[in-house]
Scaffold this active site. Structure first.
Site, PDB file in Angstrom:
ATOM      1  N   TYR A  83       0.886  -1.093   0.014  1.00  0.00           N
ATOM      2  CA  TYR A  83       0.148   0.035   0.013  1.00  0.00           C
ATOM      3  C   TYR A  83       0.766   1.276  -0.091  1.00  0.00           C
ATOM      4  CZ  TYR A  83      -3.495   3.489   1.431  1.00  0.00           C
ATOM      5  OH  TYR A  83      -4.143   4.592   1.493  1.00  0.00           O
ATOM      6  N   ASP A 115       9.040   2.277   0.850  1.00  0.00           N
ATOM      7  CA  ASP A 115       8.055   3.137   1.420  1.00  0.00           C
ATOM      8  C   ASP A 115       8.089   2.622   2.850  1.00  0.00           C
ATOM      9  OD1 ASP A 115       5.827   4.259   2.263  1.00  0.00           O
ATOM     10  OD2 ASP A 115       4.479   3.638   0.698  1.00  0.00           O
ATOM     11  N   LYS A 165       3.436   9.484   8.742  1.00  0.00           N
ATOM     12  CA  LYS A 165       3.207   9.041  10.098  1.00  0.00           C
ATOM     13  C   LYS A 165       4.126   9.531  11.419  1.00  0.00           C
ATOM     14  CE  LYS A 165       0.126   5.611   8.121  1.00  0.00           C
ATOM     15  NZ  LYS A 165       0.294   4.671   7.099  1.00  0.00           N
TER      16      LYS A 165
HETATM   17  C1  LIG Z   1      -0.143   5.033   5.695  1.00  0.00           C
HETATM   18  C2  LIG Z   1       0.766   4.539   4.471  1.00  0.00           C
HETATM   19  C3  LIG Z   1       0.672   5.419   3.380  1.00  0.00           C
HETATM   20  C4  LIG Z   1      -0.125   6.449   3.078  1.00  0.00           C
HETATM   21  O1  LIG Z   1      -0.046   7.623   3.915  1.00  0.00           O
HETATM   22  P1  LIG Z   1      -1.034   8.757   4.114  1.00  0.00           P
HETATM   23  O2  LIG Z   1      -0.421   9.738   5.083  1.00  0.00           O
HETATM   24  O3  LIG Z   1      -2.432   8.024   4.584  1.00  0.00           O
HETATM   25  O4  LIG Z   1      -1.529   9.357   2.786  1.00  0.00           O
HETATM   26  C5  LIG Z   1       1.605   5.263   2.346  1.00  0.00           C
HETATM   27  N1  LIG Z   1       2.330   4.089   2.506  1.00  0.00           N
HETATM   28  C6  LIG Z   1       2.368   3.321   3.585  1.00  0.00           C
HETATM   29  C7  LIG Z   1       3.237   2.063   3.508  1.00  0.00           C
HETATM   30  C8  LIG Z   1       1.601   3.527   4.692  1.00  0.00           C
HETATM   31  O5  LIG Z   1       1.308   2.768   5.568  1.00  0.00           O
END
Ligand SMILES: *Cc1c(COP(=O)(O)O)cnc(C)c1O
Length: 446
Positions: free
Chosen positions: A142, A234, A263
């Site tokens: 994701y 990521d 985050k």
């Molecule tokens: C949460 C998340 C995102 C998206 O971040 P948002 O601040 O919700 O747009 C992208 N990549 C990973 C791995 C995530 O856990």
């Protein structure tokens, strides 16, 4: 438990917000509880119910809901001095310097406002830097709500996974099953010269928690090097959580070309970031010509919250504490599963955890339980059957998890992420007593 206030708030919300929420995962069945406030490792809802919180904002809250004094006062001071200016501030420099000091692959950082914005910008940067269009993502990975990564399908047979995305986006996105080195080699053999970047979470954190098989990231690193593609980690979830301040890339000893953060790096405020070697990151405007801009980017309140949170983590034994509790929880869950549901799998590492309701379709699930969280250990008796991809997690008893297990935990005052897929988190405010209380609830609900 009484949920009357939450029910009536949801009733109002449904009239003015699609699905009654501002992020789809929050729409739990039959209706979500509305939070009134946080309290350390707990949240209290609109009806006064108190829950042990393992959602932690879906990842940003390393310290829990009570910000330590230095974080609190930095946030309040920045807000009191006027929230933002449209001119640079010292605190942005300090946070970028902090990241550079602790994450060896990062020389320069561009701060943005969400993880999604970070991955959008990283993909644009990788495409511009390599002069190529194709990117590779993992099935079950994701990367936020962005056009180029909301794809489904296998290899080069991909399609958008949401209406509203032109199929042309998916044509430029190839997918791989996580942990399958052979599939990666085959994809590169066919498309390597067109691949701008491989984008992967170091640990899948949004589709169960899937740990990399030993050597998998090294294979991706090698394939990218051989074909002139960039490796983009990521680390929006794993950054400043797994592996502590060095992030998951430090823990696994793999150096990506670019890293996306989000985050935790914003200390609970909206944030994202793209970091990497100067030579690449300086392609962003105004140093280079890859357009990237944002009214709120590097927001002083966010930067102060992120910087003081990470400083606090650096100066106190936050990672030892949360990782120790994570270990205690995963080990306890392993024991409970051995008794009550031997076919299920405990996953997670550091302060991440989840129980995947893996099926034992033919009743021949081999061997004993894994040790305090599946790490894809080839010597483990269950190695052949433990979940290695997002698809493996999807084959689990997801309905049972969501419809029976999650509500049962909620009724016992334990707040978990609402479906089988998203990771759960331990925070610095949690205690051993909280963990033991959670284990009792699992015993009851499983
Ligand atoms: C949460 C998340 C995102 C998206 O971040 P948002 O601040 O919700 O747009 C992208 N990549 C990973 C791995 C995530 O856990």
């Amino acid at each position: 438990m009484n949920h009357e206030q939450s029910r009536s708030l949801y009733d109002r919300a449904l009239s003015v917000m699609p699905g009654g929420v501002n992020s789809s995962v929050r729409a739990t069945q039959p209706y979500p509880f509305f939070v009134e406030r946080g309290d350390g490792g707990h949240v209290i809802d609109a009806d006064g119910n108190r829950y042990l919180d393992f959602v932690m904002g879906y990842g940003p809250l390393l310290l829990g809901h009570d910000l330590p004094e230095p974080v609190q006062s930095a946030v309040q001071q920045r807000a009191a001095e006027g929230p933002m200016y449209g001119a640079p501030t010292e605190v942005e420099v300090e946070l970028a310097e902090f990241v550079r000091r602790h994450v060896p692959s990062v020389e320069m950082t561009r701060f943005v406002n969400s993880g999604t914005e970070a991955t959008v910008s990283a993909v644009r940067l990788a495409r511009a830097y390599t002069g190529r269009d194709k990117i590779v993502v993992m099935q079950g990975g994701y990367h936020g709500a962005q056009e180029s990564t909301l794809v489904e399908g296998e290899g080069d047979h991909t399609a958008p996974s949401s209406p509203g995305i032109p199929p042309e986006f998916a044509e430029h996105t190839l997918t791989l099953p996580f942990n399958d080195a052979e599939a990666a080699r085959e994809l590169f053999a066919e498309h390597g010269d067109d691949i701008a970047a491989v984008l992967t979470e170091p640990i899948l954190g949004n589709y169960g928690i899937v740990h990399p098989v030993d050597g998998y990231h090294e294979t991706l690193r090698e394939l990218c090097d051989d074909h002139g593609s960039l490796l983009v980690f990521d680390e929006v979830i794993t950054g400043f959580r797994v592996g502590g301040l060095q992030c998951a890339q430090g823990k696994f000893g793999v150096t990506p070309d670019l890293t996306t953060f989000g985050k935790i790096v914003g200390g609970g405020f909206p944030v994202g970031a793209v970091g990497g070697r100067s030579e690449i990151v300086e392609q962003f405007t105004p140093a280079g010509d890859v357009f990237q801009s944002g009214t709120f980017s590097g927001h002083p309140v966010t930067m102060a919250a992120g910087l003081e949170t990470l400083r606090y983590a650096a100066e106190n034994d936050v990672y030892d504490h949360v990782n120790g509790l994570g270990e205690r929880l995963r080990a306890g869950l392993t024991d409970i599963l051995a008794d009550q549901a031997p076919e299920y799998t405990v996953v997670g590492t550091d302060s991440m955890f989840k129980v995947v309701f893996t099926r034992d379709a033919d009743g021949t699930q081999a061997g004993g339980p894994c040790d305090a969280g599946c790490t894809q250990d080839p010597d483990c008796e269950r190695f052949e059957t433990c979940p290695k991809t997002g698809a493996d997690v999807k084959r689990a008893e997801t309905e049972r998890w969501q419809r029976l297990f999650w509500p049962a935990m909620k009724e016992q005052g334990v707040f978990l992420t609402a479906n089988q897929f998203e990771s759960q988190f331990v925070c610095d405010a949690h205690t051993e007593a909280d963990i033991d209380e959670a284990l009792e609830a699992y015993k009851d609900a499983l």
